[in-house]
Write an enzyme that holds these catalytic residues in place. Structure first.
Site, PDB file in Angstrom:
ATOM      1  N   THR A  88      22.259  62.234 -95.242  1.00 24.18           N
ATOM      2  CA  THR A  88      22.298  60.819 -94.869  1.00 24.18           C
ATOM      3  C   THR A  88      22.405  59.928 -96.105  1.00 24.18           C
ATOM      4  O   THR A  88      21.795  60.199 -97.142  1.00 24.18           O
ATOM      5  CB  THR A  88      21.032  60.459 -94.077  1.00 24.18           C
ATOM      6  N   GLY A 130      13.643  64.272 -97.318  1.00 24.23           N
ATOM      7  CA  GLY A 130      12.231  64.532 -97.540  1.00 24.23           C
ATOM      8  C   GLY A 130      11.997  65.301 -98.826  1.00 24.23           C
ATOM      9  O   GLY A 130      12.721  66.245 -99.145  1.00 24.23           O
ATOM     10  N   GLU A 160      17.641  64.003 -87.877  1.00 26.65           N
ATOM     11  CA  GLU A 160      18.435  65.157 -87.439  1.00 26.65           C
ATOM     12  C   GLU A 160      19.261  64.865 -86.193  1.00 26.65           C
ATOM     13  O   GLU A 160      19.416  65.709 -85.318  1.00 26.65           O
ATOM     14  CB  GLU A 160      17.525  66.383 -87.207  1.00 26.65           C
TER      15      GLU A 160
END
Length: 665
Positions: free
Chosen positions: A150, A189, A432
């Site tokens: 992303t 993350g 996701e």
């Protein structure tokens, strides 16, 4: 040992089935239960992962540092279990899921993506040589990875990603570059300050031609000093609604060079001279996405199991108001409205778990077919994973919030663990794959399937579409079979309407793309009903298969959960059933009565049902949901931990309040 709340103990005493039998069934057998308990014993033996001061009182920086400390302690156990031969690819999901689900990491872990994205991506997209080089290092955590797809300006539309990887045949290197601010990677993350490697998804250019998005292993930080490497602009994106310990990061590239061998080349390759070798099937990368989405479904089961455990136990302990004048205040679990809030969550836990297990098995079966070159069921698997991820995350978010509301004001306390849990599950509606977009992807599969209904053989999850045409003319039956058939008819008719509407709009002169957009609300609705048909049917059929495998008492309770789940969603979709089936007002009245009676039947076993999830207090970490039911004592104990209660008079009284009260400010 402190005494269990009397009301809660009486609830357990009147349970009609063997709680341990259901626990074993949930785990998948006695051996699985033993394995889980052993893993939990190991995890919870590390007392240093428990906080003396609640995380809520820490600063953003302190929370991250505390999360790293605890994650290192817990994930070192994975390394130890690997050395002892207790971990493998077959139980990978259970081991990692168990650690990430530990409530000592209740706001997420900066190491999570290393396990659920970085390593699976190498496994699914790397060739044998790359797996040999990277997986062992990743598995023993000598490197820590993230997954950067992303961007600041693009999320769902991955074909629109702007990061470029341009091949230089003279040096046999790829040059990674972020041409715009919007091309910076955003959200991965652990990328902020934890990971030193990541898989970067970028547009591949070679010999002047763009070949679309491909994945590359990129070193972000020095392995020794952890300083960002030249050309890397990396950091953390800041505070969020939840998951503030995950260390989500941003990453920009200024013409960073990496070796050719760092492109993951299991499916497509770039040769030394820059020749691009196309993947034999562009959809083979679906495997990694499906894996992650299956893991998310299991995550939702775990979070929702915790939420309904908290709400049910609290509702058995909490007494409020009188049902009849002159009688003692009753347990709020006796109110039918309270049962309506909570019990569908309990049923959903079982429905989602059973469906997720089937999806997991389907994933592995189809993966074996892919190895053999059979790609026939890949679109079905992708469509199934998309809609299940969307439905389970949206339902979990809704039902966790209902559990919080069911606990009244105390549910608003962070110590209940419900507000934090809501932050975790609502995030899953976006990461996701944003849920609306995922349902539209499922809808695309359904439309193509329906358009070829008469010519192509139907795969298992859509086989009902043909029979539903005949069922649409049948009388309504107030049974689980009848509800299943009715929802199949609704799904078929909604898909049919979408196909007809798109065709009509295209025939009027509009493009297919515009027709699709005009019909998108109905397409999402069709995909949702299709998914609910799958979940309900799977739940029903799998419970039926247990007929001779469980006791009569447990079978009865499981059937009640199936009935509750089915009737609940039939009532929720009543307008569609009235529009597309032969259901009557009398049928609806009977179904509402059936629902209320089923709530009453489950009431007796509500505490036993959540006890069967077997969630230890150290993992639940809730003042309202502990096994002993000492709700009010735990709320006071937790309040005492507030730093403001360390002194009877806060300094602000003398500095601000007193002068203000005396008119001296």
């Amino acid at each position: 040992m402190k005494r269990t709340n009397l009301d809660l103990q009486q609830e357990r005493d009147k349970c009609s089935f063997n709680v341990q039998e259901l626990t074993t069934l949930i785990d998948g057998g006695p051996e699985k239960t033993a394995e889980r308990k052993e893993r939990e014993d190991v995890m919870l033996s590390k007392r240093e992962v428990f906080d003396s001061v609640p995380e809520e009182y820490l600063s953003h920086k302190e929370r991250y540092e505390n999360a790293v400390r605890k994650s290192v302690v817990l994930f070192s156990l994975v390394r130890k279990m690997q050395e002892e031969g207790k971990t493998s690819i077959t139980n990978y999901r259970d081991v990692v899921g168990g650690l990430l689900g530990t409530s000592t990491l209740r706001d997420g872990s900066p190491l999570g993506l290393h396990y659920i994205m970085f390593m699976p991506a190498i496994l699914n997209q790397g060739n044998e040589e790359q797996q040999a080089k990277w997986l062992s290092r990743a598995w023993n955590c000598s490197i820590i990875g993230s997954y950067a797809q992303t961007e600041l300006g693009h999320g769902t539309f991955i074909r629109g990603l702007e990061t470029t990887a341009t091949y230089d045949s003279a040096t046999e290197e790829f040059v990674l570059h972020s041409p715009t601010l919007s091309s910076y990677k955003w959200w991965p993350g652990g990328l902020g300050h934890t990971a030193n490697y990541c898989i970067v998804v970028a547009q591949l250019y070679t010999k002047g031609q763009c070949h679309g998005i491909h994945s590359f292993i990129v070193q972000v930080r020095d392995e020794d000093t952890h300083m960002p490497l030249p050309g890397m602009k990396v950091g953390e994106i800041g505070a969020k609604l939840g998951l503030n310990s995950v260390n989500n990061g941003f990453l920009g590239f200024d013409n960073v060079r990496i070796p050719r061998s760092h492109m993951l080349m299991k499916h497509a390759q770039v040769l030394k001279d820059g020749t691009y070798v196309r993947s034999r099937h562009s959809k083979l990368n679906y495997g990694a996405m499906v894996f992650v989405r299956v893991v998310i479904v299991f995550d939702m089961v775990n979070y929702l199991s915790k939420a309904v455990t908290i709400a049910t136990r609290y509702s058995a302990v909490r007494r409020q108001s009188q049902l009849k004048q002159g009688e003692p205040e009753c347990q709020i679990l006796d109110y039918v409205t309270q049962q309506h809030k909570i019990f569908i969550g309990i049923a959903s836990c079982h429905a989602f778990r059973i469906t997720a297990n089937k999806l997991w098995n389907t994933f592995h079966a189809i993966n074996e077919e892919l190895v053999g070159g059979n790609l026939e069921r890949l679109p079905e698997l992708h469509a199934l994973a998309c809609c299940l991820k969307a439905i389970t995350t949206s339902d979990a978010a809704a039902f966790v919030e209902r559990c919080r509301l069911a606990c009244g004001g105390h549910g608003y306390m962070l110590s209940s663990n419900l507000p934090l849990m809501y932050g975790l599950v609502t995030a899953a509606c976006t990461y996701e794959g944003e849920n609306t977009v995922l349902l539209l992807q499922t809808a695309r599969f359904l439309v193509k399937t329906y358009q070829n209904l008469e010519t192509n053989a139907l795969t298992p999850t859509v086989a009902y579409l043909k029979s539903a045409i005949a069922k649409s003319h049948e009388r309504w039956s107030n049974t689980v079979d009848g509800i299943r058939d009715g929802l199949q008819v609704v799904a078929m008719r909604k898909i049919s309407y979408c196909v007809e509407n798109i065709t009509k709009i295209v025939n009027s002169g509009m493009s297919f793309e515009d027709a699709w957009n005009r019909t998108s609300i109905q397409l999402v609705a069709a995909a949702e009903v299709h998914c609910r048909v799958i979940v309900m049917t799977t739940f029903y059929e799998e419970v039926e298969l247990l007929a001779n495998a469980v006791s009569a008492e447990l079978k009865e309770v499981l059937h009640q959960l199936v009935e509750l789940y089915s009737v609940y969603w039939a009532l929720e979709m009543l307008s569609d059933l009235l529009l597309y089936t032969k259901i009557t007002q009398a049928d609806v009245d009977k179904m509402r009565l059936w629902y209320e009676e089923t709530l009453g039947k489950i009431r007796r076993n509500a505490v036993g049902l959540v006890d069967a999830f077997d969630i230890r207090d150290d993992m639940l970490q809730s003042t309202l949901g502990a096994y002993d039911g000492r709700v009010y004592e735990r709320l006071m104990e937790e309040a005492a931990k507030s730093p403001l209660n360390a002194e009877p008079v806060n300094d602000t009284f003398h500095r601000y309040l007193k002068p203000f009260m005396q008119g001296k400010l």
